[in-house]
Design a protein around this motif. Structure first.
Motif, short mmCIF file in Angstrom:
data_model
loop_
_atom_site.label_atom_id
_atom_site.label_comp_id
_atom_site.label_asym_id
_atom_site.label_seq_id
_atom_site.Cartn_x
_atom_site.Cartn_y
_atom_site.Cartn_z
N ALA A 79 0.96 -1.19 -0.03
CA ALA A 79 0.15 -0.20 0.09
C ALA A 79 0.86 1.24 0.04
O ALA A 79 0.52 2.16 0.72
CB ALA A 79 -1.02 -0.05 1.32
N VAL A 81 1.83 4.62 -0.64
CA VAL A 81 1.00 6.11 -1.16
C VAL A 81 1.52 7.16 -0.35
O VAL A 81 2.06 6.95 0.59
CB VAL A 81 -0.54 5.83 -0.55
CG1 VAL A 81 -0.46 5.65 0.99
CG2 VAL A 81 -1.22 7.04 -0.84
N SER A 83 2.38 10.54 1.43
CA SER A 83 1.64 11.18 2.68
C SER A 83 2.76 12.00 3.59
O SER A 83 3.97 11.54 3.30
CB SER A 83 0.83 9.99 3.68
OG SER A 83 1.86 8.95 3.94
N HIS A 85 4.10 12.87 7.04
CA HIS A 85 4.09 12.37 8.51
C HIS A 85 4.45 13.34 9.62
O HIS A 85 5.49 14.33 9.16
CB HIS A 85 4.58 11.12 8.77
CG HIS A 85 3.95 10.16 7.95
ND1 HIS A 85 4.02 8.89 8.68
CD2 HIS A 85 3.65 9.98 6.63
CE1 HIS A 85 3.37 7.87 7.47
NE2 HIS A 85 3.34 8.49 6.52
N HIS A 97 4.17 5.42 2.93
CA HIS A 97 3.34 4.60 3.44
C HIS A 97 2.38 5.22 4.46
O HIS A 97 2.54 6.51 4.67
CB HIS A 97 4.12 3.49 4.38
CG HIS A 97 4.76 4.45 5.71
ND1 HIS A 97 6.25 4.93 5.36
CD2 HIS A 97 4.59 4.44 6.84
CE1 HIS A 97 6.52 5.54 6.63
NE2 HIS A 97 5.53 5.19 7.49
N ARG A 98 1.31 4.61 4.70
CA ARG A 98 0.36 5.28 5.24
C ARG A 98 0.52 5.64 6.93
O ARG A 98 1.26 4.88 7.19
CB ARG A 98 -1.11 4.59 5.43
CG ARG A 98 -1.15 3.47 5.65
CD ARG A 98 -2.20 2.42 5.32
NE ARG A 98 -2.25 1.06 5.79
CZ ARG A 98 -1.67 -0.13 5.67
NH1 ARG A 98 -0.78 0.30 4.58
NH2 ARG A 98 -1.54 -1.23 6.43
N GLN A 99 -0.04 6.41 7.32
CA GLN A 99 0.29 6.71 8.87
C GLN A 99 -0.20 5.46 9.66
O GLN A 99 -1.29 4.89 9.31
CB GLN A 99 -0.63 8.05 9.27
CG GLN A 99 -0.31 8.50 10.69
CD GLN A 99 1.00 9.20 10.70
OE1 GLN A 99 1.33 9.88 9.84
NE2 GLN A 99 1.62 9.28 11.81
N ALA A 101 1.01 2.43 9.52
CA ALA A 101 1.51 1.36 8.97
C ALA A 101 2.41 0.44 9.63
O ALA A 101 3.26 0.97 10.49
CB ALA A 101 1.89 1.54 7.59
N ASP A 105 5.32 -3.10 6.13
CA ASP A 105 4.68 -2.37 5.27
C ASP A 105 5.35 -0.94 4.99
O ASP A 105 5.63 -0.39 3.86
CB ASP A 105 3.30 -2.04 5.50
CG ASP A 105 2.47 -3.55 5.42
OD1 ASP A 105 2.90 -4.31 4.43
OD2 ASP A 105 1.73 -3.73 6.30
N ALA A 106 5.79 -0.31 5.95
CA ALA A 106 6.23 1.16 5.95
C ALA A 106 7.58 0.85 5.37
O ALA A 106 8.01 1.73 4.29
CB ALA A 106 6.63 1.67 7.37
#
Length: 174
Positions: A79, A81, A83, A85, A97-99, A101, A105-106
């Motif tokens: 995932a 994406v 972003s 932070h 990576h999403r907040q 994660a 994954d990060a």
């Protein structure tokens, strides 16, 4: 971006290279703790899988199609994406990576995106694998003319010494 490319190099060298500097490397399970600290076994295995997925990018040369297919699948799977932070007492940071994660994954998203950016701007030639016999380490070439061939001086010296000995042996036979 550079930090994540170097992290990818470090992870690949630690977890996906069976030979380094002319020697067999310990199994990834023994090397992982030195890099990441204590991790649950599932996360450690996932990082080793990510390293094995990224490894072909460094040796692909001009034939990137298969390696980039695997990279694209990794970016989707983790995932990736963009972003922004914010961590306490730090400035805002662009991440991929999403907040919130999980670590695996990060790392996968950030390393994969950094390598995709290197390839996407036409600099794939800077992703290299050591050309010394018995070494599979990878590197990110930061030289001015992108001419690096070895992971470091030990492999360069070993290769030059081997070539010198071969030339010397050939000249004494004549």
């Amino acid at each position: 971006m550079g930090r994540w490319v170097e992290t990818a190099v470090h992870l690949v060298n630690a977890l996906a290279v069976p030979l380094a500097l002319g020697r067999t490397t310990p199994p990834p399970s023994e090397r992982l703790a030195a890099i990441t600290g204590p991790l649950p076994p599932a996360d450690a295995d996932a990082l080793a899988d990510i390293a094995r997925t990224l490894r072909p990018l460094f040796a692909a040369g001009d034939d990137l199609d298969e390696a980039t297919e695997a990279l694209n699948a990794l970016l989707v799977r983790h995932a990736a994406v963009p972003s922004v932070h914010r961590h306490p007492d730090r400035p805002h940071t662009l991440a991929f990576h999403r907040q919130g994660a999980r670590l695996v994954d990060a790392w996968a998203a950030d390393m994969g995106t950094a390598l995709a950016m290197v390839i996407g701007v036409g600099q794939a030639a800077r992703l290299g694998a050591c050309q010394a016999s018995g070494c599979g380490l990878v590197f990110f070439d930061t030289t001015r003319n992108a001419s690096r061939r070895f992971c470091g001086l030990p492999c360069q010296n070993r290769t030059k010494a081997t070539a010198y000995r071969a030339r010397r042996a050939a000249s004494t036979k004549q």
